[in-house]
Structures are given as structure tokens and as C-alpha cells.
Scaffold this active site. Sequence first.
Site, PDB file in Angstrom:
ATOM      1  N   HIS A 166      -3.494   4.467   4.520  1.00 36.93           N
ATOM      2  CA  HIS A 166      -4.661   3.334   4.715  1.00 36.93           C
ATOM      3  C   HIS A 166      -5.963   4.165   4.266  1.00 36.93           C
ATOM      4  CE1 HIS A 166      -7.102   0.246   6.337  1.00 36.93           C
ATOM      5  NE2 HIS A 166      -7.922   1.131   7.094  1.00 36.93           N
ATOM      6  N   TYR A 193       4.117   5.620  11.229  1.00 35.97           N
ATOM      7  CA  TYR A 193       4.421   4.244  11.548  1.00 35.97           C
ATOM      8  C   TYR A 193       5.406   3.280  10.531  1.00 35.97           C
ATOM      9  CZ  TYR A 193       0.370   3.719   8.580  1.00 35.97           C
ATOM     10  OH  TYR A 193      -0.632   3.742   7.428  1.00 35.97           O
ATOM     11  N   ARG A 212       0.805  -1.136   0.105  1.00 41.72           N
ATOM     12  CA  ARG A 212      -0.045   0.226  -0.040  1.00 41.72           C
ATOM     13  C   ARG A 212       0.873   1.187   0.050  1.00 41.72           C
ATOM     14  NH1 ARG A 212      -1.954   0.733   5.338  1.00 41.72           N
ATOM     15  NH2 ARG A 212      -0.711   2.577   5.304  1.00 41.72           N
TER      16      ARG A 212
END
Length: 369
Positions: A266, A275, A262
Site C-alpha cells: 500500500h 494479509y 496492487r
Amino acid sequence: MADPVDPSLVQLLTPEGERVEHPDYQFDGDDETVADLYRDLVLTRRIDTEATALQRHGELGIWASLLGQEAAQIGSGRALAPQDYAFPTYREHGVAWCRGVDPIALLRLFRGTDQGTWDPDEHNFGLYTIVIGAQTLHATGYAMGVQRDGAVGTGEQGRDAAVVAYFGDGATSQGDVNEAFVYAAVTNAPVVFFCQNNQWAISEPTTRQTRVPLYQRAAGFGFPGVRVDGNDVLAVHAVTTEALQRAREGSGPSLIEAYTYRMGAHTTTDDPTRYRLSDEVERWRLRDPLERVRAYLRRVNAVDDQFFADIEAEAEVLGERLRAEVRALPDPDPATLFDKVFVEQTPEIAAEQDEYQTWSASLEEEVAR
């Protein structure tokens, strides 16, 4: 990060755009088919880009990007037969494109002007599921119904059907998904579980969720699993084609792990820089699913520069249409929320709708005074 020469990873097109052989899987299309797939990839990415921009301008409430996962979706979506049925999550914009769903129908969901509808005869594509993993049970139940309708293993082309359930790596930790695996296995349901392992369940890496590659979990439930290079549209198409045919013939379920990444957030409410490291993203940009197909088409001189220019022009037209139509969407009547709760409205729902309309009318009278 998976080694691309690892024999567990099915790959037919390298990141550099070179075709390679695999002992078990072959892509049966010609270069014209590859060019068509490239068009799908480009236009799907444009839908994603426009939707992200529309959300940033306040035109959509939220958007779940598929950036980097286009090959997994187009490769599998184009492998589906007309009679097959797809159960997506909230990110399968490419599969929706392959099933003939107008992108504006997806944008209506994220704008909040459409609550989603169930029309199994229109596109054989169920509009999005937000509850993580719930669609795997829906898909398995639907596949069991296909069995009972006698649409499996007849050998009649155009009749035998398969079902595909899409989900992400994070969903594999959900009970619903594992329950779906159990039901599918013991009933030999004609369902393909298609996991897009984009390596991040929001901010949780796959390494924190499993000790083994996800495709190996299938063995514990009694059906086959395979890991495919999810950024290789040709390999995804070949692997999905085989799994769907196996299901249609009555050989039961299987699990495909499309190993991808990805590249975006998100959703548009997420900040992935909190993160994950930027160099990880940059490494995966070198495996961009669009660029490897573009490189292949140039390498074999399958198309000319005009081909790429025409697709870019088509993408511009698509983008302009989406922007205009989203902004022109009318606000829905809240009373329509009650219309499609069930196929036939129950007396209880009808009473609730009447009660709401009475209350709404009284409010308008108050404002008018």
C-alpha cells in the site's frame, strides 16, 4: 477474481497481447499510439521503482507505489484533453506523467520539501490529496464551476471541459465520496469518477466493503457506471474517452471502475505479506499491464528490438536524474509554510508568519550563545 470473459468487464487487449472486439467501446489509436503508450507505461514504472528505492535509502519519508496499476493511470491520463482537470489521490504518478508534471515535483512532496501548491493553469492537475476521498468533493465542486463558466455543452472543441476524480476501492466506503456522487448527480456535473479497484484498502479486501461490483453503485445515484479491465491500457483509454466526452457534452457524471491489482505494498510502511497470499500476487503478475502491450507490439511486428532497448535506455537516464535531483533538493525554509495557505495572504497568516520568524531567530541566537 473477475472472469475476463465476463461481459461486464470491458477488455480490448488480452493478457496474452491479443486484440479483441467489444460492442460498445473501440480504441481509436494506431500501433504507433500503442507504442507511445508502452513508453508511458515503462517510464512510469521506472519512476515508481526509483522512488521506492529512494525511500528505502532514507531519501523520501514514504512512497505510495502504483505497481500493477500503470495501465489504469496511463490509459485514463492520455484520454484527458488539455482543458480537462484531474483531481488525484496520492498514487496517480502515471496521470501526473501524462499531464506533464515533472516527477521530481512528486518526489518533493514525499521528501517533505514541498507542501503542495494549487496552480490550475499549469498542468490542470491538483497535487496530491492525502485525506481519503476528499478530492471527489473538490472535483465535483470544480466541475460545478465549469458549468457556471459556460464550458460545458457548447460544442466548441478546446472549450468544453470535463473533470476526473481518482480514488481507490477503499475510498468508496467514505462519506465524502458518496456525497460527491449525490452532488454530481443532482447538478449533472461534468465529472468522471475513476475508481482504481486494486482490491485492497490497505489490508481490507474489497469483498469486506461491498456486496455488489463497485461500478453498479452508480445506478443508485442516477448515472451510468462501467467496469473496465484496469490492466488493459487500450480498454481504459476507450472507456475514459467516452465518459469524458459525455461529460463535456453536458450529459453528466459517470463512474468507471478500473478492475486492477496492487502488486506492491500500500505504501513503503506496509507489509502486504501479513494479509494476502503470495499465489494471489503471482496470478496477477500474469496480467501485468506492461507485458501484455509488449506482447502485442511483438505479435504484430509493430516495433523492433531497438525500440525496446531505446526505452530501457531512456528509463535509465530518467532514473539517474531522479536520484541525483532528489539528493540535491535543499531543505526548505519552514517560514514558507505560511506563503501559500491562501491565494492572497491574510493579515492573520502574516502575523503568524512574523511570530514564527521572530521565535526562530531567537532560537538561533540562543544556539549561537
